[in-house]
Design a protein around this motif. Sequence first.
Motif, PDB file in Angstrom:
ATOM      1  N   ARG A  84       0.856  -1.182   0.000  1.00  0.00           N
ATOM      2  CA  ARG A  84       0.000   0.000   0.000  1.00  0.00           C
ATOM      3  C   ARG A  84       0.892   1.232   0.000  1.00  0.00           C
ATOM      4  O   ARG A  84       2.066   1.158   0.336  1.00  0.00           O
ATOM      5  N   LYS A  85       0.320   2.373  -0.405  1.00  0.00           N
ATOM      6  CA  LYS A  85       1.038   3.636  -0.339  1.00  0.00           C
ATOM      7  C   LYS A  85       0.147   4.681   0.297  1.00  0.00           C
ATOM      8  O   LYS A  85      -0.984   4.906  -0.140  1.00  0.00           O
ATOM      9  N   PRO A 106      -5.327   9.000   3.605  1.00  0.00           N
ATOM     10  CA  PRO A 106      -5.727   8.130   2.497  1.00  0.00           C
ATOM     11  C   PRO A 106      -4.561   7.262   2.048  1.00  0.00           C
ATOM     12  O   PRO A 106      -3.399   7.625   2.198  1.00  0.00           O
ATOM     13  N   ALA A 107      -4.893   6.107   1.489  1.00  0.00           N
ATOM     14  CA  ALA A 107      -3.858   5.193   1.004  1.00  0.00           C
ATOM     15  C   ALA A 107      -4.350   4.500  -0.259  1.00  0.00           C
ATOM     16  O   ALA A 107      -5.558   4.281  -0.430  1.00  0.00           O
ATOM     17  N   ARG A 108      -3.420   4.184  -1.122  1.00  0.00           N
ATOM     18  CA  ARG A 108      -3.734   3.435  -2.340  1.00  0.00           C
ATOM     19  C   ARG A 108      -3.259   1.992  -2.158  1.00  0.00           C
ATOM     20  O   ARG A 108      -2.095   1.756  -1.795  1.00  0.00           O
ATOM     21  N   VAL A 109      -4.142   1.039  -2.378  1.00  0.00           N
ATOM     22  CA  VAL A 109      -3.733  -0.365  -2.369  1.00  0.00           C
ATOM     23  C   VAL A 109      -2.937  -0.620  -3.640  1.00  0.00           C
ATOM     24  O   VAL A 109      -3.396  -0.303  -4.744  1.00  0.00           O
ATOM     25  N   THR A 165       1.003  -9.615  -9.531  1.00  0.00           N
ATOM     26  CA  THR A 165      -0.339  -9.457 -10.092  1.00  0.00           C
ATOM     27  C   THR A 165      -1.366  -9.070  -9.031  1.00  0.00           C
ATOM     28  O   THR A 165      -2.477  -8.653  -9.363  1.00  0.00           O
ATOM     29  N   THR A 166      -0.999  -9.212  -7.747  1.00  0.00           N
ATOM     30  CA  THR A 166      -1.935  -8.880  -6.664  1.00  0.00           C
ATOM     31  C   THR A 166      -1.344  -7.908  -5.645  1.00  0.00           C
ATOM     32  O   THR A 166      -2.090  -7.335  -4.841  1.00  0.00           O
ATOM     33  N   GLY A 167      -0.019  -7.751  -5.625  1.00  0.00           N
ATOM     34  CA  GLY A 167       0.624  -6.908  -4.629  1.00  0.00           C
ATOM     35  C   GLY A 167       0.727  -7.565  -3.262  1.00  0.00           C
ATOM     36  O   GLY A 167       1.043  -6.896  -2.276  1.00  0.00           O
ATOM     37  N   GLU A 222      -8.758   4.356 -13.028  1.00  0.00           N
ATOM     38  CA  GLU A 222      -8.174   3.340 -12.159  1.00  0.00           C
ATOM     39  C   GLU A 222      -9.200   2.287 -11.747  1.00  0.00           C
ATOM     40  O   GLU A 222     -10.372   2.592 -11.510  1.00  0.00           O
ATOM     41  N   LEU A 223      -8.731   1.047 -11.651  1.00  0.00           N
ATOM     42  CA  LEU A 223      -9.543  -0.042 -11.137  1.00  0.00           C
ATOM     43  C   LEU A 223      -9.199  -0.232  -9.666  1.00  0.00           C
ATOM     44  O   LEU A 223      -8.085  -0.622  -9.322  1.00  0.00           O
ATOM     45  N   LEU A 224     -10.137   0.086  -8.782  1.00  0.00           N
ATOM     46  CA  LEU A 224      -9.862  -0.004  -7.351  1.00  0.00           C
ATOM     47  C   LEU A 224      -9.803  -1.444  -6.857  1.00  0.00           C
ATOM     48  O   LEU A 224      -9.222  -1.726  -5.806  1.00  0.00           O
ATOM     49  N   ALA A 225     -10.413  -2.360  -7.592  1.00  0.00           N
ATOM     50  CA  ALA A 225     -10.375  -3.782  -7.230  1.00  0.00           C
ATOM     51  C   ALA A 225     -10.206  -4.590  -8.499  1.00  0.00           C
ATOM     52  O   ALA A 225     -11.162  -5.206  -8.985  1.00  0.00           O
TER      53      ALA A 225
END
Length: 213
Positions: free
Chosen positions: A112-113, A127-130, A157-159, A209-212
Amino acid sequence: MSEFLEERISGLISYGSSYSDEYQVTLTRTAGGAEHRKLVHPYPLRRFRLIMREDVEGYWDVVNLYHRAYGRYAGFRAQAFDDHTSAADGRSAPTRLDQALTYVSSGVYQLRKEYGIDAAGLGIGRPARVIYKPVSGTTIVAKNGTLLTSGVTVDTTTGRVTISPAPTHPADVITAGFEFDIPVRFDADLSIGQSGPDTRVLESVELVELLAP
């Protein structure tokens, strides 16, 4: 969940283009003028806008990717020139202490960031970006500040990061540095303009962006 192409759109998305981050907030205004705001989710949603001419390298790569993705159907990777590493400025080389990872299960953590780290955040946190799409070979992981040189597996592919033997949660603090791409899809039909007999322009390539993914 639709299919995903594990490839990055032309690197020229970083030049002569733009991007924005937005937060999904629902707003309700009462008859008396009071405003009630609800944060739907704590993640920034990134949008890209790309313009390219036929004589620019990468033009046909974008056109071909559009067709391989069936337009809005499949996702793929995009890189933002000024936000593609775990460093606070988004550009500096990653270090092992850049970002704290999210615990998933024994020995498994999610990249995450976190954003807005230059000052104190709200009571709900920053806030954070997965990060689902780290760049292969760039992730470095530390346990309690010490670099882990073995027993670390990164799924690009999943982080997801798997550590063996599993750290003790929550006593052990797991941090990481990495480079990453944003999972996106096309958000509009591809519009090709004819500005001359032999000149074509991608007038507006919209990505979201695709969040999931």
